[in-house]
Every structure is written in C-alpha cells, then in structure tokens.
Design an enzyme around this catalytic site. Structure first.
Site, short mmCIF file in Angstrom:
data_model
loop_
_atom_site.label_atom_id
_atom_site.label_comp_id
_atom_site.label_asym_id
_atom_site.label_seq_id
_atom_site.Cartn_x
_atom_site.Cartn_y
_atom_site.Cartn_z
N LYS A 182 0.85 -1.19 -0.06
CA LYS A 182 0.25 -0.10 0.10
C LYS A 182 0.89 1.36 -0.11
CE LYS A 182 -2.22 -0.60 3.72
NZ LYS A 182 -1.73 -2.25 4.23
N THR A 183 1.78 1.29 1.14
CA THR A 183 2.67 2.61 0.97
C THR A 183 3.37 2.71 -0.22
OG1 THR A 183 2.64 2.28 3.46
CG2 THR A 183 4.50 3.63 2.34
N GLU A 186 -3.53 6.04 1.25
CA GLU A 186 -3.42 4.58 1.71
C GLU A 186 -4.42 4.23 2.68
OE1 GLU A 186 0.41 3.74 3.25
OE2 GLU A 186 -0.14 2.28 4.29
#
Ligand code: EPU
Length: 788
Positions: free
Chosen positions: A151-152, A196
């Site tokens: 995600k990051t 995110e």
C-alpha cells in the site's frame, strides 16, 4: 516512524465511540467534511506521533487549523510537525480537550485516555483518525489504495505519478516518502486525493472514494478479523462505496474473486485476460523493465528503479489508474523511472563493492517471500536475513506460514517478537518461528533473543559478496544501522591489512582463548606484516578506536560483553617467522613459545626447554614475562622489536628494558612484533631430557581441561596453587567454572562456563585467602572486556 498499521486499538479495548458512554458524547458537527476543509478550528490529536496521525496533523495544519497534539513519545515526525506549527505535548493532559473544538484520536489510544475522558465530560466531538481522513477526502475525488501488502509504495507511486502528470493531488501515505517530501500533503489546486487505506481495524469501510485500487487480499490482522471472510466483507463494502472505478490485481486470487464481476472494474497483472498487462518482464538487480499492454495495444516500455516482481504489480496498478485519469503513457513511464522507494521499503543502508545492507518493513510471510525474492535477484552471493516478528497475535496465527517464508535466505537470525501495543501471549516468542523454519528444513536459522546483539550474530557471518536484509515492522532496522556503521570501519581496516590479512566483525573471543569464555571483539583484525600492523595503529589512533593485542589467549579472561574496538591478532606472515642465527633465535610475536623451544632443539640450542610448558605465543610471553620450571622469558631475551603508539618501529636490547615478575611494562602502550632469544649450545640428549621433564611436570601437575593457566601470581609467602589447596577450595565451583582438583591455581571450564562465573569464583578465592590467611592474591591472568 510508526507505520499506519501499528496505530491500532488494543483488542481488549472496546472502541470509545460505541457502548453506553457513546450516548453521552456530543453529536458530531453535522458536516465533518465542511468543518475540516472549509472552516478553521482548534483541533487536538491524541497519539499524534504515529505515522497515520502525523499525516492527519500535517493535512490539518495545511488546511489552516490551529492544531495541537499529544503523545507519550516524541519522534522526528513530531519535531518536524512542530516546525510546521503543531503545538506538541509529550503527555496526555485532560485540559487539552477543553481548548479544542474537535478531538481526533489514534486507534492505539485506549478508551480511558485522560484527554478522551475529559472531552466526553466537556461534550466535545471526538472522531477516529480514519473518520477524519475520510471526511477530508470527501471534498476531493478520493483514490484509496487498499490491500495487505504494498500500500505505502503504491500510494506513494500513485501520488508521485499524478503529481508529475500535473494533477496536483493531495496525498496521505503511511511512511516518510523522500520523493514526495512529506507523508501527507494538502494541495488546494488539485481534484484528487490519494490515500493509503488501513484495513487493519476495519476503518477502510469508512471511505467513499471516487476510485479504489485493490492490490491483494489475504489473511492478516487476525487479532481483529475472525477470518478471510470477514476481511473480504470489509473490502466488499469499500468497493460498494466506490463511485468510479475499482482497479484490482487479477493475479491475486482473492482480489480477483471479489472484483471480477464488477462492471466498474479494471484489472491489471500478468494474466492474459488482464485489462492492463505487464509482458516481457526483465528483472535486473535493483531495476525492472517491462512492456505494458492495454487490451491488445502495446503502450510502451516502463522502467522501474525499485526491485522485485511485486513492485511491477504495484507499478502496473498505478499505470492503469494514471492512464484512466488521462495521463499520457510516456509521461507515466518517465515519472515511474524517477520513483524512489519509501523509507524502510527495500531501503539501501550501506552499499560497497563487498557488502550490501538493505532494510525492509516486510513483516507478513507474503511480504517476506517477495522481498527475499527481490534480494535474491540483486545478484549478491548470499542473502543473510535478520527478522523481528511483529505482534504476538500475528506470530501465533501465521507461524506455519513464517516457517516457509525464508527459503530464499541463506542464513536467518530471528529475534524476539516486537509487541507493538499488544500484551505478550505466553509461549509466543521468536523461538516458535525458528522452530517452524527448522521444521521446514532450513539449515541456516538461529535465534538471538537479545535484540541488541542481533547485529553481532549476523555481522560475524559476513563474507564478501553478502547482502544483509533486515525485516520487520518494529525496530530491527536499528540493528542494521549499527552493523552499517561498524562495516564502514571494518572496510577501512580491511584496506589496511590487504588481501592477505583478515578482518571479522564481532568475532567470538571464546574461540580464541584457551579458557573458552568471552564475548566478541567488535573488530577482529589479523595483519600479516609489520607495515600493516603499524598502519592499523595509526588508523586506530586517528579514528579514536581502542586497540588491544591478543595472542593465543592463553592467559586471558575476556568478559561476556566482549571487547570494544579493535582486537589485533598478529598471526602468520611476519609474525609467525622463526629464524635461527648461531645461538640466537628471532621469533615473531605470533609464533608459539613452544615452537621456539623446539627450534632450539633442532639447532642444538639449550636453555629454552622451559618454554615448552607455556601454551602462549611469543607476544604474550613477552607481555607477561611468562615463566615455568623456575625460568622466565626475559632470562633468554636479547632484544625486543616493537611499534610505538604512532606505529614507529624501535628495537631495544635487554639492558634497556625494565622487566618485573610477570610484567613487562613497555608493552602497556607499545606493541611487540618480534624478539631475539639466546640460549647456549647443548647436547641434544640434554635438551630432550629437559623438554621431557617439562612435559612430565605439566602432565602430572596441571589439568588437561580448558583453562587460562595459572590464575594468580605467586605471592611471596606461598605459591598460589598451594594456598588454594590448603584453603580447601579445590573443586569449588560457580556454575561451570571450577577450581581444578589437579592444581589449585587453575580454574577450569567444565563446558559452557561464562566469564561472570569465572570472575565470581576468582573473587570467592581472593576473599577466602584474605579472610583466612591474610594474603592478598593478585590475578596473573589478564582480565579484559565489558560485562555481558
Ligand atoms: N601445590 C600444591 N597444591 C596445588 C598446586 C601446587 O600444594 O594444588 C604446590 C606444589 O606441589 C609446589 C608448589 O605448590 O610445591 C608450586 O606449584 P608448581 O610447581 O605447580 O608451580 P606454580 O608456581 O604453581 C609455576 C607457573 C606455571 C608453570 C609451573 C611449572 C606461576 C604463577 N605459575 O606454577 O605457569 O607452568 O610453574 O613450571 O608462576 C602460568 O603462568 O600460567 C603457568 C601455568
């Protein structure tokens, strides 16, 4: 900085916005998005140091609010936010609720937090971090990046590509991203907000985004979710609430199952039926290249400067999103090529021709496998991994999966669990992961429960060509930083000793002492030439590094914490030489005294037979003025060659030297390199007879077990061995350290003794000798190093 996923509620704590207390809370401002994005207020954040919370603080400051925050710790992030205008307190004070118009709290904050209690009493509105974020996003077209892994990186990549594409996106990601400047940013010019999403506590279901990217769906956070079904339900809700397109990874079976039938879905991946496909993928070291196809059309080549196949997937998600938002492929490809990793995502901590140190935040078995695969592809000889399990609940739930996650690592050192905000679960330690890895037939795994020693464990394994990877979401990366700092010095030392010499980090000195105890040497260095030794002395002087010379370690007791600085072990090369010239023998400090005695025998030189009884090397013999059979070293010494504290060489003859019983003070600050010994011509039979007498004496009066020779100097009044014997202390022991029953002045290691045990036993003997006989025993054995 704390990752977003760490900001979680302790499982036993009901969330403060539910239950009976919730009814007493004042209703939220009707229009939270308007309150946060169009008005100006005083807002307090509880738990502001967490990476997710600090992002909210940054957004609110940029939106013009007066922002205060509290946390039990201050971090680099809170320092940075203070410079931007945050009023920060390292304490949760109830009165901070009174002055605020709104309280936002992290999921890691407990219900009885003083500020939350006080806010409830004041009737102040209280919202969760994710609620605040979802509300801020409502004033823009939200793009939520969701999934268990990546995600990051993907949200950072998306924000970067959209920014380069001229869309002025706002962003909110879970880590420091050098290329983006900050982990969160509000840009009033743009329409989009890339965020995110955190699935760990179910709050992604709060979002009502324009678009959603589903990277993958897997069993995770099983402290919060009952099972995969429960996880999928939350994702399904997010999808239902997505107004526009849902981009999903067609190669992830769960994501594909949940999204395949969506009319608003766009898929990406390697599979033939993906809408956006990566083909012709070439992974080379830290980069990858691939061609991108949309439907049947070839859009062009993409180059990615972050490693691993998993990042090709992440990039493809961003390519699909950016293309659908109307950014030209050439522009996308150009910005992707410039993309740099987030901190702690395959972050290179040290890079030299011999070693590569990489840190990664991976803490789930799938992430670990992907990161190790990427590490493998870099082209290093071996991959050594240090792993810190994160959270007791995850360690327990996924122990089997962890067991199979390290196949691509040559060696694995596992440390104990980083609990985050969880209470320990009995029986759940790093050892259970080690056991699973062993069960999976991995032969290179070990357990180092003391986190502060992990760098030593892996550092001592290092060979030229190795990549060291730290893995975990806790603080294991600090160990890699310590290793990196020591490697900088180790490489300078290696340069000094050259190809022939050796440099080892954290060499266990128990391997190099006859007593077989002692912690590691920070830098173990074996020069082979006098010139290299001189350079070492100068380097240590310039770098302010302590330098200690160690020979065969036969008269040495190293404490369990080991020796800080450089331990020089002159061995082989110039130091191993023995040259006979007439009745004189020149020996390097690395040669054994015993070898000098035998060289004498071969050349018909007598008077040195007693040296047979000394296990040490010439250097140690000189330093201690060692003795046996009524003789001592300096009775045979003609001259000593040594290096001074500046590495300058000197030679001094016997009559210029001050020597005492078991002490040669010159070598306290200088370093011997060789000595000339003199004997006298003697018949071979006589030499042999004396050598045999020495051997016999040793065999009959001294223990064969591991020892450091005589522990105490002989006091004038009585030999120490006799004294200890008379005190009835033979066989006295502390743990595995025992007074020899053969000779009272020897302490033997019964196997696995520690230096602490040895020292305790020595103290016991000294105290008894003083109390019962009034004799102050002085140790002959040299005691060095730090306590364990
Ligand atoms: N003795 C006892 N009980 C014992 C040990 C010794 O009564 O448990 C008596 C012996 O019978 C002897 C006297 O004590 O009458 C001295 O003992 P020993 O002859 O064994 O000599 P030492 O002084 O204990 C010295 C060196 C040794 C060296 C021997 C043999 C010192 C501190 N020790 O031992 O050196 O091997 O002579 O020549 O000078 C060393 O320095 O590490 C070492 C082993």
């Amino acid at each position: 900085m704390k990752p977003v996923s760490e900001e979680r509620r302790a499982p036993e704590q009901p969330p403060p916005w539910t239950g009976p207390a919730a009814t007493s809370e004042r209703a939220l401002p009707l229009d939270l998005p308007g309150f946060l994005t169009r008005e100006r207020h005083r807002i307090h954040l509880v738990g502001v140091a967490g990476s997710g919370m600090s992002g909210i603080a940054a957004l609110l400051i940029e939106l013009g609010h007066t922002v205060s925050g509290s946390d039990k710790v201050s971090t680099l992030e809170t320092d940075r936010l203070q410079r931007l205008g945050l009023s920060f307190r390292e304490q949760h004070r109830p009165e901070d609720a009174g002055t605020a118009d709104l309280i936002i709290f992290s999921s890691a904050i407990k219900r009885d937090n003083p500020i939350l209690v006080s806010a409830r009493n004041y009737g102040k509105p209280i919202v969760r971090r994710a609620e605040a974020l979802a509300a801020i996003m409502r004033s823009k077209h939200g793009i939520v990046i969701a999934g268990m892994h990546g995600k990051t990186t993907t949200s950072a990549m998306a924000a970067h590509v959209l920014r380069e594409g001229g869309l002025h996106p706002c962003h909110y990601v879970g880590a420091e991203i050098p290329i983006l400047g900050m982990n969160a940013h509000w840009d009033s010019r743009g329409e989009y907000f890339v965020a995110e999403g955190d699935e760990s506590d179910g709050t992604i279901a709060l979002f009502r985004p324009e678009h959603t990217l589903i990277l993958n769906i897997e069993e995770e956070h099983l402290d919060f979710y009952a099972d995969l079904d429960a996880i999928e339900k939350v994702f399904a809700q997010l999808i239902t609430q997505t107004v526009g397109t849902v981009f999903y990874n067609i190669d992830d079976k769960n994501a594909a199952r949940v999204c395949r039938s969506l009319a608003r879905g766009i898929s990406y991946g390697f599979a033939d039926d993906g809408d956006y496909r990566a083909v012709d993928i070439r992974l080379t070291g830290f980069a990858s290249r691939f061609r991108v196809h949309r439907g049947g059309q070839d859009l062009g080549e993409a180059i990615l400067n972050v490693p691993g196949q998993h990042n090709v997937h992440n990039a493809l998600a961003v390519i699909a999103l950016a293309s659908e938002l109307g950014i030209a492929f050439e522009k996308i490809a150009k910005s992707l090529a410039k993309f740099e990793h987030a901190r702690r995502r395959f972050e290179i901590k040290y890079d030299s021709p011999r070693f590569l140190l990489v840190d990664d935040y991976g803490h789930h078995p799938t992430e670990i496998r992907a990161t190790l695969k990427a590490a493998r592809s870099v082209g290093c000889k071996r991959v050594l991994t240090i792993f810190q399990p994160h959270r007791y609940s995850r360690t327990k739930a996924l122990r089997k999966e962890f067991g199979c996650a390290f196949d691509d690592a040559d060696r694995v050192v596992v440390t104990d669990v980083y609990g985050s905000n969880e209470a320990p679960i009995p029986g759940v330690t790093g050892q259970i992961i080690v056991d699973e890895i062993v069960r999976h037939e991995h032969r290179g795994v070990s357990y180092e429960p003391r986190l502060e020693w992990v760098h030593r464990a892996v550092g001592n394994m290092l060979e030229s060509g190795d990549l060291v990877l730290s893995l975990g979401a806790g603080n294991i990366h600090e160990q890699l930083s310590v290793l990196a700092a020591d490697l900088v010095i180790a490489e300078k030392l290696k340069e000094v000793v050259g190809e022939d010499g050796e440099v080892h980090l954290y060499e266990p000195l128990s391997k190099h002492t006859t007593l077989r105890v002692g912690g590691p040497a920070q830098f173990w260095v074996e020069p082979r030439t006098e010139k290299a030794f001189a350079k070492l002395i100068r380097l240590c002087r310039d770098e302010n590094l302590p330098l200690f010379v160690m020979g065969r370690g036969s008269n040495l007791l190293v404490r369990d914490g080991g020796v800080h600085g450089v331990v020089v072990h002159p061995r082989g090369g110039d130091f191993g030489r023995i040259d006979v010239n007439g009745h004189e023998i020149t020996a390097g400090v690395g040669a054994r005294l015993r070898e000098v005695a035998y060289a004498g025998k071969a050349a018909g030189i007598g008077g040195m037979e007693w040296m047979e009884g000394i296990p040490g090397a010439v250097g140690g013999g000189l330093r201690m003025n060692a003795g046996a059979m009524g003789s001592q070293t300096f009775e045979n010494v003609v001259s000593v060659r040594y290096l001074d504290a500046n590495g300058e060489v000197h030679t001094k003859s016997r009559d210029e030297l001050e020597v005492h019983y078991r002490d040669f003070p010159l070598l306290e600050k200088n370093f011997a390199v060789s000595a000339v010994f003199r004997g006298q011509p003697a018949p071979r039979e006589e030499i042999v007879r004396k050598l045999e007498a020495s051997q016999e004496k040793r065999r009959t009066s001294q223990p064969a077990a591991k020892s450091a020779g005589c522990i105490f100097k002989n006091p004038d009044s009585c030999p120490a061995g006799k004294l200890v014997d008379e005190l009835g202390l033979k066989n006295a022991h502390v743990g595995k350290a025992r007074v020899s029953e053969v000779h009272g002045n020897f302490i033997v290691n019964d196997g696995g003794a520690t230096a602490a045990e040895m020292l305790e036993l020595i103290e016991k003997i000294k105290t008894t000798a003083l109390a019962k006989r009034g004799i102050e025993l002085e140790t002959e054995v040299q005691i060095v190093g730090e306590p364990g």
